[in-house]
Design a protein around this motif. Structure first.
Motif, short mmCIF file in Angstrom:
data_model
loop_
_atom_site.label_atom_id
_atom_site.label_comp_id
_atom_site.label_asym_id
_atom_site.label_seq_id
_atom_site.Cartn_x
_atom_site.Cartn_y
_atom_site.Cartn_z
N ILE A 67 -42.91 -81.70 0.96
CA ILE A 67 -41.99 -82.68 1.37
C ILE A 67 -40.89 -82.08 2.45
N THR A 68 -40.51 -83.01 3.41
CA THR A 68 -39.49 -82.63 3.95
C THR A 68 -38.22 -83.42 3.48
N VAL A 69 -37.18 -82.69 3.33
CA VAL A 69 -35.98 -83.37 3.01
C VAL A 69 -35.05 -83.70 4.43
N ALA A 70 -34.95 -84.98 4.47
CA ALA A 70 -34.32 -85.59 5.73
C ALA A 70 -32.97 -86.29 5.29
N GLY A 71 -32.69 -87.35 6.10
CA GLY A 71 -31.56 -88.01 5.95
C GLY A 71 -30.44 -88.06 6.97
N THR A 72 -28.96 -88.35 6.54
CA THR A 72 -28.12 -88.51 7.50
C THR A 72 -27.10 -87.68 7.20
N ALA A 73 -25.95 -87.36 7.77
CA ALA A 73 -24.64 -86.60 7.44
C ALA A 73 -24.45 -86.81 6.08
N ASP A 74 -24.10 -85.85 5.13
CA ASP A 74 -23.58 -86.00 3.88
C ASP A 74 -24.71 -86.99 2.80
N PRO A 115 -54.88 -84.34 -6.21
CA PRO A 115 -54.70 -84.68 -7.49
C PRO A 115 -54.07 -83.65 -8.59
N LYS A 116 -54.20 -82.15 -8.05
CA LYS A 116 -53.77 -81.30 -8.98
C LYS A 116 -52.66 -80.53 -8.30
N VAL A 117 -52.11 -80.73 -7.25
CA VAL A 117 -51.16 -79.71 -6.51
C VAL A 117 -50.03 -80.27 -6.62
N LEU A 118 -48.97 -79.66 -7.15
CA LEU A 118 -47.32 -80.50 -7.00
C LEU A 118 -46.53 -80.02 -5.86
N ALA A 119 -45.95 -80.71 -5.51
CA ALA A 119 -45.30 -80.42 -4.23
C ALA A 119 -44.16 -79.59 -4.08
N HIS A 120 -43.84 -78.93 -2.86
CA HIS A 120 -42.93 -77.89 -2.70
C HIS A 120 -41.96 -78.53 -1.48
N VAL A 121 -41.08 -78.11 -1.41
CA VAL A 121 -39.99 -78.38 -0.01
C VAL A 121 -40.62 -77.51 1.14
N GLY A 122 -41.11 -78.23 1.89
CA GLY A 122 -41.68 -77.73 3.14
C GLY A 122 -40.52 -77.40 4.18
N ALA A 123 -39.61 -78.18 4.34
CA ALA A 123 -38.61 -78.09 5.14
C ALA A 123 -37.49 -78.78 4.74
N CYS A 124 -36.29 -78.30 5.22
CA CYS A 124 -34.89 -79.16 4.98
C CYS A 124 -34.06 -79.18 6.14
N GLN A 125 -33.97 -80.54 6.67
CA GLN A 125 -33.23 -80.77 7.75
C GLN A 125 -31.71 -80.92 7.55
N ARG A 126 -31.45 -80.71 6.12
CA ARG A 126 -29.98 -80.88 5.87
C ARG A 126 -29.09 -79.72 5.76
N GLY A 127 -28.53 -79.18 7.07
CA GLY A 127 -28.12 -77.84 7.18
C GLY A 127 -27.06 -77.83 6.53
N GLU A 128 -26.21 -78.92 6.15
CA GLU A 128 -25.09 -78.72 5.50
C GLU A 128 -25.22 -78.66 3.91
N LEU A 169 -25.91 -77.00 0.51
CA LEU A 169 -25.49 -75.62 0.01
C LEU A 169 -26.71 -74.81 -0.15
N HIS A 170 -27.89 -75.38 -0.43
CA HIS A 170 -29.12 -74.86 -0.76
C HIS A 170 -30.09 -74.64 0.43
N ASN A 171 -29.57 -74.98 1.62
CA ASN A 171 -30.18 -74.72 2.91
C ASN A 171 -30.06 -73.31 3.38
N ASP A 172 -31.01 -72.80 3.91
CA ASP A 172 -31.28 -71.27 4.22
C ASP A 172 -32.18 -71.28 5.38
N HIS A 173 -31.66 -71.41 6.70
CA HIS A 173 -32.61 -71.21 7.71
C HIS A 173 -33.77 -72.53 7.58
N LEU A 174 -33.11 -73.69 7.42
CA LEU A 174 -33.96 -74.98 7.23
C LEU A 174 -34.90 -74.95 6.13
N MET A 175 -34.88 -74.00 5.14
CA MET A 175 -35.46 -74.03 4.01
C MET A 175 -34.73 -74.16 2.69
N CYS A 176 -35.35 -74.70 1.56
CA CYS A 176 -34.65 -74.97 0.40
C CYS A 176 -34.44 -73.57 -0.28
#
Length: 97
Positions: free
Chosen positions: A29-36, A53-66, A68-75
């Motif tokens: 998944i990609t984490v997106a959104g708006t400020a805050d 059918p059998k693969v559980l998702a991971h966070v591929g990218a995080c667009q929320r630079g603000e 706490l868990h964002n590190d170089h656009l990765m979670c």
């Protein structure tokens, strides 16, 4: 820089194509959104089933630079939970710095 890929541990958005019994079966998944605010950018509101059918998702990218868990656009959180919030599908693990 984060050294692991964060798992999507649960998804309580029943009307998402990638939700299979509260597990996200998108490849990533990609984490997106708006400020805050963080939302699941991969959310697709449909009754059609998508994903793998059998693969559980991971966070591929995080667009929320603000986040706490964002590190170089990765979670770097241990895991994320997706569920209803301000939008139909939000990253419930989001924490503003």
């Amino acid at each position: 820089m984060t050294l692991h890929v964060t798992e999507v541990s649960t998804c309580s958005v029943d009307n998402c194509a990638f939700n299979h019994e509260h597990e996200c079966n998108a490849y990533a998944i990609t984490v997106a959104g708006t400020a805050d605010h963080a939302s699941c950018g991969t959310f697709i509101d449909t009754s059609a089933l998508g994903g793998l059918p059998k693969v559980l998702a991971h966070v591929g990218a995080c667009q929320r630079g603000e986040c706490l868990h964002n590190d170089h656009l990765m979670c770097n959180a241990h895991d994320v939970r997706v569920g209803p919030g301000a939008d139909a599908a939000d990253c419930l693990s989001y924490e503003h710095r």
